[in-house]
Structure formats: structure tokens, C-alpha cells
Write an enzyme that holds these catalytic residues in place. Structure first.
Site, PDB file in Angstrom:
ATOM      1  N   ASP A  71       0.816  -1.224   0.000  1.00 29.46           N
ATOM      2  CA  ASP A  71       0.000   0.000   0.000  1.00 29.46           C
ATOM      3  C   ASP A  71       0.850   1.274   0.000  1.00 29.46           C
ATOM      4  OD1 ASP A  71      -2.179  -1.842   0.490  1.00 29.46           O
ATOM      5  OD2 ASP A  71      -1.676  -1.752   2.616  1.00 29.46           O
TER       6      ASP A  71
ATOM      7  N   GLU B  91     -11.773  -0.114  -3.166  1.00 31.47           N
ATOM      8  CA  GLU B  91     -10.891   0.404  -2.119  1.00 31.47           C
ATOM      9  C   GLU B  91      -9.703   1.100  -2.774  1.00 31.47           C
ATOM     10  OE1 GLU B  91      -9.610  -3.012   0.088  1.00 31.47           O
ATOM     11  OE2 GLU B  91      -8.410  -3.819  -1.555  1.00 31.47           O
TER      12      GLU B  91
END
Length: 361
Positions: free
Chosen positions: A54, A264
Site C-alpha cells: 500500500d 478500495e
């Protein structure tokens, strides 16, 4: 959509069984872009002594700083709530330029430092204003509800001191902070399934969730959320609103549009006066984007710009450095395990018509 989750989860578990290598929390060194069996990767991992994912990248003080999550092997079985992603602290990394040496500035925030946080410090982001650096992060509180917190530092590499409470009105996961050319700053956030976004459809947390919003394909898809930040960057300055994504006919994308709808991992960047909102489609594993005239939307769906990586999740960031644009992302090249990832970077190209060139990782 729950059935789709289990199908893809089963596929990923099978892939792990086939591809997994023995590893503990620290990855083994591997500088090859081609593995046994002929599998090739577009780029090599940036970091090989810790598992990272991420990656939120920013240019601060003429350097590239990367704020990733830190994957660990907690020996928790994979499930739809994402409990196997049991991250508990953050490291900050920097590099003078793309392709240069990556410096680890060490652990800058641990879950034990955050008064309100209980577990699962997932994907963070960072921002700067008036001499202060801000680290935004999701974590589950004492009731296992995801909230978004903020911590501050005098330097981009921390350590960061957290606020005593999460941001009032915050929920779900994946904060992404964008500062526009007029100085206004916005936070985008949200993720369905384990990210709990489906549990907030009425503005109040529903522990059972709203399965209707995930399973009725004809309904408008759940939207990413956005809120303008206050001048001190510590709270929302206005009510949270939806980031609306429209198709070419001006209609909202639908729940059943798995290849295009938001799941997301949102990000916003600005290019030639247009706002590019990018995100992961989740269970179909694409990076997609939509373009608009305002950071608050609405935005029009423009396509995919990255095909699926190895591993279940795709989460990215986009920066400009020395006149070129770059995409930071992750895959599972080092471990073969969906919850033990490694971050990477590759060039991102805006084509003459304003669309993004497809990337094949």
C-alpha cells in the site's frame, strides 16, 4: 458479491499453495525479475528486508518519501474480513530519485502509541502544511470499528506523534490526502468488505452490515467518501460526501459492475487541469480511474490502467518527479502470499488524449 469473494479467495489460496516459498517476517533477498517457471515481473521490489504494501508516495524536501503499510505473518487464516492483514506499525522510506538507493528511516508509529487504536493499522497516507507533516492512518478501535487517525511530525521521516482521538466522523479505511493548487486539502477514504464501508450506508455503524448494498447488482455501487480537511489538517471541515463515478451515459456505476466500480485504495492526482481519481476494483483486481472537473466529483469512468498483480490486493499511489509520472504499487513476488507483499514503482504515462497507458505488472 460474497460468493465472488469466496471464489477469488479460493483462487488466491490455490495460487499461494503453488507459488509460496518458505519465509518468515523478513523476505529473502531476490534481485531477479524472472522466477522459476518462467514468470516475469515488470519491476523488482524496492524493499527486501521487510514486507511492505500500500505505498503512498510523496515528494517532500526534494526527495521521494514512501509511507507503506508493514505486513507481518501473524499466522491468522485468510478470511473476508481481512484479519490476516494484521499490521501493527509503520516505517518511512525515502529515495533521492527513482532508481536510487532506498533509505529506511525506521519505525515511526506503533499501534501501542495510539491511545484509541486496538489493531490492524492498514494503508496510511501523508501530507504537509505550514512546517508540519501529517500521517493519516486507519486502525480498529476498542469496538473493532475502523476509524482514521492522524499523527504529526516536524520532519517527513518522523517519528510521528498521534492525536488522542480519531478524526471525528471518520470511518472505514485507506485515507488518501490530496492538496489542490488552490491550497484546499481533501481526504478520500473507504473500502468495502473488510474495510467496513458497507456497514455505514445510513451514516451509523451497523455491525451486521448492509448486504443488500453488496449483493443487489442493479443498485448504484457504494462510493468512496471524501471530506475537505480543516486549515489545521486535523479534522473534517465539512460533512462527508460520496465520490460519484458516472459511465459515459451519465449514469452511476452499479454494484454488479465488478470490473469498474470502486472497491478500495483510492488516490487523486491532477494533470493538465483535470482531476484523476484512481482506485482498485478489489475482487477483479484492476486499477481503474475516472476523470472530472472538480476534486469533489462527479467523475466519468475512463478505464483500467493496470492489469492484476500477483496477489489479491492492488493499492497504489501516483506522483510526479523530475518531469515524469510514476505509479507505486505492490505485489507478492518475494513471498507468494497475499498477506506478505512488497512495494514497487514503474513509470506512468499520460497519453496525448489524456487517458492513461495500460501497465502490465
Amino acid at each position: 458479491m460474497k460468493k465472488r469473494a469466496k471464489i477469488f479467495l479460493g483462487f488466491s489460496v490455490g495460487l499461494v499453495f503453488i507459488c509460496s516459498i518458505s519465509c518468515d517476517e523478513k523476505p529473502k533477498e531476490n534481485k531477479n525479475t524472472e522466477k522459476s517457471g518462467g514468470k516475469k515481473y515488470l519491476t523488482s521490489p524496492l524493499i527486501e528486508d521487510l514486507f511492505t504494501a500500500d505505498p503512498s508516495a510523496h515528494v517532500f524536501e526534494n526527495k521521494i518519501y514512501i509511507y507503506p503499510s508493514h505486513d507481518i505473518d501473524a499466522e491468522i487464516p485468510e478470511n473476508d474480513n481481512g484479519d490476516h492483514f494484521a499490521m501493527k506499525d509503520y516505517h518511512v522510506y525515502s529515495m533521492d530519485s527513482i532508481g536510487g538507493k532506498v533509505t529506511d528511516h525506521g519505525m515511526v508509529l506503533d499501534v501501542s502509541d495510539v491511545p484509541w487504536a486496538k489493531r490492524q493499522m492498514w494503508a496510511p497516507d501523508a501530507a504537509y502544511k505550514d512546517g508540519t507533516y501529517f500521517l493519516y492512518f486507519p486502525a480498529k478501535d476498542a469496538n473493532d470499528i475502523f476509524r482514521i487517525g492522524v499523527a504529526t511530525s516536524d520532519t517527513p521521516y518522523g517519528p510521528f506523534k498521534p492525536q488522542k482521538e480519531p478524526i471525528l466522523g471518520s470511518f472505514s479505511i485507506d485515507p488518501a490526502v490530496f492538496t489542490d493548487t488552490d491550497g484546499s486539502t481533501y481526504m478520500y477514504f473507504g473500502g468495502i468488505w473488510g474495510g467496513q464501508l458497507q456497514r455505514w450506508t445510513n451514516g451509523i455503524y451497523d455491525s451486521e452490515g448492509s448486504m443488500t448494498d453488496l449483493e443487489v447488482d442493479s443498485l448504484p455501487a457504494l462510493s468512496c467518501k471524501v471530506a475537505k480537511l480543516s486549515s489545521n489538517m486535523l479534522k473534517f471541515d465539512e460533512p462527508v460526501r460520496d465520490v460519484i463515478i458516472l459511465d459515459s451515459l451519465g449514469q452511476e456505476l452499479r454494484t454488479g459492475d465488478y470490473d469498474r466500480r470502486f472497491f478500495e485504495g483510492s488516490w487523486m492526482h491532477k494533470y493538465h487541469g483535470k482531476y484523476y481519481f484512481s482506485y482498485s476494483t478489489g475482487d477483479t483486481h484492476y486499477l481503474a480511474y475516472a476523470i472530472g472537473e472538480s476534486p469533489l466529483g462527479p467523475l466519468t469512468y475512463a478505464g483500467h490502467f493496470m492489469t492484476p498483480v500477483q496477489g489479491w490486493t492492488t493499492h497504489h499511489s501516483i506522483i510526479e518527479s523530475n518531469g515524469k509520472w510514476y505509479l507505486f504499487y505492490h505485489d507478492t513476488e518475494l513471498s507468494g502470499k497475499t498477506w506478505l507483499r512488497n512495494i514497487k514503482v514503474t513509470e506512468l504515462e499520460h497519453l496525448p488524449d489524456g487517458t492513461l497507458k495500460m501497465i502490465y505488472p
